[in-house]
Design an enzyme around this catalytic site. Structure first.
Site, PDB file in Angstrom:
ATOM      1  N   CYS A   1       0.816  -1.219   0.000  1.00  0.00           N
ATOM      2  CA  CYS A   1       0.000   0.000   0.000  1.00  0.00           C
ATOM      3  C   CYS A   1       0.850   1.270   0.000  1.00  0.00           C
ATOM      4  O   CYS A   1       0.505   2.253  -0.662  1.00  0.00           O
ATOM      5  CB  CYS A   1      -0.917   0.034   1.225  1.00  0.00           C
ATOM      6  SG  CYS A   1      -2.202  -1.232   1.240  1.00  0.00           S
TER       7      CYS A   1
ATOM      8  N   CYS B   1      -3.399  -1.088  10.570  1.00  0.00           N
ATOM      9  CA  CYS B   1      -3.154  -1.487   9.178  1.00  0.00           C
ATOM     10  C   CYS B   1      -3.088  -3.012   9.052  1.00  0.00           C
ATOM     11  O   CYS B   1      -3.611  -3.583   8.086  1.00  0.00           O
ATOM     12  CB  CYS B   1      -1.859  -0.854   8.678  1.00  0.00           C
ATOM     13  SG  CYS B   1      -1.962   0.910   8.333  1.00  0.00           S
TER      14      CYS B   1
ATOM     15  N   CYS C   1       9.333   3.935  34.471  1.00  0.00           N
ATOM     16  CA  CYS C   1       9.434   5.095  35.357  1.00  0.00           C
ATOM     17  C   CYS C   1       8.396   5.013  36.472  1.00  0.00           C
ATOM     18  O   CYS C   1       8.692   5.299  37.642  1.00  0.00           O
ATOM     19  CB  CYS C   1       9.240   6.385  34.569  1.00  0.00           C
ATOM     20  SG  CYS C   1      10.664   6.874  33.570  1.00  0.00           S
TER      21      CYS C   1
END
Length: 273
Positions: A90, A125, A234
């Site tokens: 694509c 996608c 974190c």
């Protein structure tokens, strides 16, 4: 005088150097802040690293993260799923079709009514266009392909559009999360990356925490590290429970923290300690 977090010692701040990759690509490592930014100047984490680490990023041949970027290039051209397509089917040549794209994520996604990042766009996608399974969080393929897509924006300044959809409200939620103290150590993102950038914590030089280099190659882990992995790490280090990857909390935080790095060049894959 800045109040220091316990265990952090003053270190002297970022270096005054320029980052040029392969002797050709001049990177923006210092930028004027966008309106409403709490700091006077936006600085790349590259400026806070040791000389040896900084040098690794100046040469794509020496940058260890480029091995996984090459894996991403292979995945880009690999047919997968029931539709018999690859990314290239694509989008063609990624050097052309993806140029500048990574610098504008996260973006608003009308279908899901929330922001999506490059990882989620890849999965969208795969499931909707390729008939393939979505990559699991932090799968090697997900990190490699995300790094490859973002690497096509190398040198492009970060610029997300808060006018898209409801991006502004997600920015506001991310802003709130950034300053919220959490965990047994009662720390927020700002405790380290705003109030104490330029100082040391546990032998690591604290930067402003900008995310323009993710996925980032971390030397101590000897692999690419995704942004949501770093967020979760974190939060874990504050001794708090961390949210799921791509959760609303972490997507809001990604929107806000990406905005904080507006104007810095995409460095993917950056090299950090």
């Amino acid at each position: 005088m800045t109040a220091l977090v316990p265990g952090i010692a003053f270190a002297g701040g970022p270096v005054d150097e320029e980052l040029v990759i392969d002797g050709e690509i001049q990177m923006i490592t210092r930028a004027a802040p966008p309106e409403g930014h709490p700091l006077d100047e936006v600085l790349s984490g590259w400026l806070y690293r040791t000389e040896e680490t900084r040098l690794l990023e100046t040469d794509t041949f020496e940058n260890p993260g480029m091995l996984e970027v090459q894996d991403g290039a292979d995945l880009w051209n690999t047919v997968d799923g029931s539709a018999g397509k690859s990314c290239a089917s694509c989008h063609g040549d990624a050097e052309e079709s993806m140029a500048g794209v990574g610098a504008s994520f996260p973006k608003w996604d009308e279908a899901s009514n929330r922001p999506i990042n490059v990882e989620l766009q890849i999965n969208k996608c795969r499931t909707e266009e390729m008939g393939a399974e979505a990559y699991k969080f932090d799968a090697p393929e997900q990190k490699a392909l995300t790094a490859y897509v973002k690497h096509q924006s190398l040198g492009t300044p970060v610029a997300i559009d808060l006018a898209e959809g409801h991006m502004q409200s997600w920015w506001e939620k991310g802003n709130e999360l950034y300053y919220t103290r959490t965990g047994q150590l009662n720390l927020s993102c700002a405790s380290c990356h705003e109030q104490n950038n330029g100082n040391y914590i546990r032998a690591d030089h604290l930067s402003q925490g900008n995310v323009n280099g993710f996925p980032t190659y971390r030397l101590k882990q000897a692999s690419l590290v995704s942004l949501h992995n770093r967020f979760r790490g974190c939060i874990r280090d504050t001794r708090a429970e961390f949210p799921a990857a791509f959760s609303d909390e972490l997507m809001a935080l990604e929107v806000y923290v990406t905005w904080r790095g507006t104007g810095l060049s995409v460095e993917t894959p950056a090299v950090r300690q």
